[in-house]
Scaffold this active site. Structure first.
Site, PDB file in Angstrom:
ATOM      1  N   HIS A 165       0.844  -1.199   0.000  1.00 50.64           N
ATOM      2  CA  HIS A 165       0.000   0.000   0.000  1.00 50.64           C
ATOM      3  C   HIS A 165       0.878   1.248   0.000  1.00 50.64           C
ATOM      4  CE1 HIS A 165       0.786  -0.555   4.283  1.00 50.64           C
ATOM      5  NE2 HIS A 165       0.251   0.617   4.575  1.00 50.64           N
ATOM      6  N   HIS A 187       4.352  -4.727  10.557  1.00 56.95           N
ATOM      7  CA  HIS A 187       4.875  -4.112  11.786  1.00 56.95           C
ATOM      8  C   HIS A 187       4.995  -5.108  12.931  1.00 56.95           C
ATOM      9  CE1 HIS A 187       4.519   0.166  10.516  1.00 56.95           C
ATOM     10  NE2 HIS A 187       3.532  -0.297   9.770  1.00 56.95           N
ATOM     11  N   ASP A 215       5.834   4.661   5.053  1.00 57.47           N
ATOM     12  CA  ASP A 215       6.683   3.684   5.745  1.00 57.47           C
ATOM     13  C   ASP A 215       6.717   2.329   5.031  1.00 57.47           C
ATOM     14  OD1 ASP A 215       3.943   3.477   6.702  1.00 57.47           O
ATOM     15  OD2 ASP A 215       4.673   2.051   8.202  1.00 57.47           O
TER      16      ASP A 215
HETATM   17 FE    FE Z   1       2.669   0.788   8.090  1.00 57.06          FE
HETATM   18 ZN    ZN Z   2       0.132   1.637   6.539  1.00 58.22          ZN
END
Ligand code: FE
Ligand code: ZN
Length: 268
Positions: free
Chosen positions: A70, A182, A74
């Protein structure tokens, strides 16, 4: 039953696909996958260029692809630098992906060396979010859609849209290894226990997660089965959760939305 949360972190070998996972930025995962039969290498997202560059050199792999989940900074910050120095092709969703060569959508398939990759659209966190599933290797790269014991914030989409995306992931085989964007597992565990304080699998998993984090280890990948047993966002059809929330007769999407809103306001 606690499955592979205690598996050697960051190292996996399934079929001919080697997978190396490492922390980038502060809590993002960089992931490199390498098909041994063809020598083809891909990065799943590029949170920043330098750690990916370093790992490529360490393993003597040449970067052929970046697979973007996406558009968030980050997840794409390393795209242009890595493309310029490696000549890799960038595959990603339609929308604003730096350096993208090819846009993919629901149901698309493409080859990563000898392995077929399937594209699953999983909007909600962002509207453009996609998941990459490699059935022959039993792995899926879910970006910020699903996390260990949690899920991504619903930023661009709606609660029902995000729930529908998670339902798609629930249909993957139970033993699918899930790589996420993450390392949020420990904070997610604290919240999950507020939703299901009596879930013995969750209590045990939270204990193991604390141990691993105290030892400086990561807690990913997870599996679909482990998430089905312990992730409150995937357990919205369980009577005890619904009862605790006062939502005995609500739809699954409504229960999901309530849990997500509680998580957004949780300061644990
Ligand atoms: Fe992220
Ligand atoms: Zn994100």
């Amino acid at each position: 039953m606690i499955g592979r949360v205690s598996r050697n972190p960051g190292e996996a070998s399934d079929m001919a696909l080697m997978i190396h996972q490492f922390i980038c930025r502060s809590d993002n995962f960089g992931v490199l996958v390498h098909d041994e039969d063809s020598g083809v290498t891909a990065a799943i997202d590029a949170p920043e260029a330098e750690p990916i560059r370093r790992k490529l050199a360490e393993y003597h792999w040449k970067l052929d692809y970046i697979l973007t989940t996406h558009h968030h900074e980050d997840h794409v910050a390393g795209n242009l630098a890595l493309k310029e120095e490696s000549g890799c092709r960038i595959i990603g969703p339609a929308g604003e992906i730096p350096g993208r060569d090819e846009a993919v959508r629901e149901g698309d398939t493409f080859d990563l060396g000898t392995l077929e990759v399937r594209v699953i659209e999983t909007p909600g966190h962002t509207l453009d979010h996609i998941t990459y599933w490699v059935p022959a290797a039993g792995v899926a790269f879910v970006g910020d859609t699903l996390f260990a014991l949690g899920c991504g914030r619903v930023i661009e989409g709606t609660m029902p849209m995000m729930w529908h995306s998670l339902e798609k992931l629930l249909r993957l085989p139970d033993d699918t290894d899930i790589y996420c964007g993450h390392e949020y597992t420990q904070a997610n565990a604290r919240f999950a226990l507020t939703i299901e304080p009596d879930n013995a699998d969750l209590i045990e998993r939270a204990r193991i997660v604390d141990e691993r984090r105290a030892a400086g280890e990561v807690t990913l990948p997870t599996t679909i089965l482990m998430e089905k047993q312990t992730n409150p966002f995937l357990r919205v059809d369980h009577a005890d959760i619904r009862h605790r929330l006062g939502l005995d007769h609500a739809s699954n999407a409504e229960v999901f939305g309530e849990i997500r809103r509680r998580k957004d306001g949780f300061r644990g």
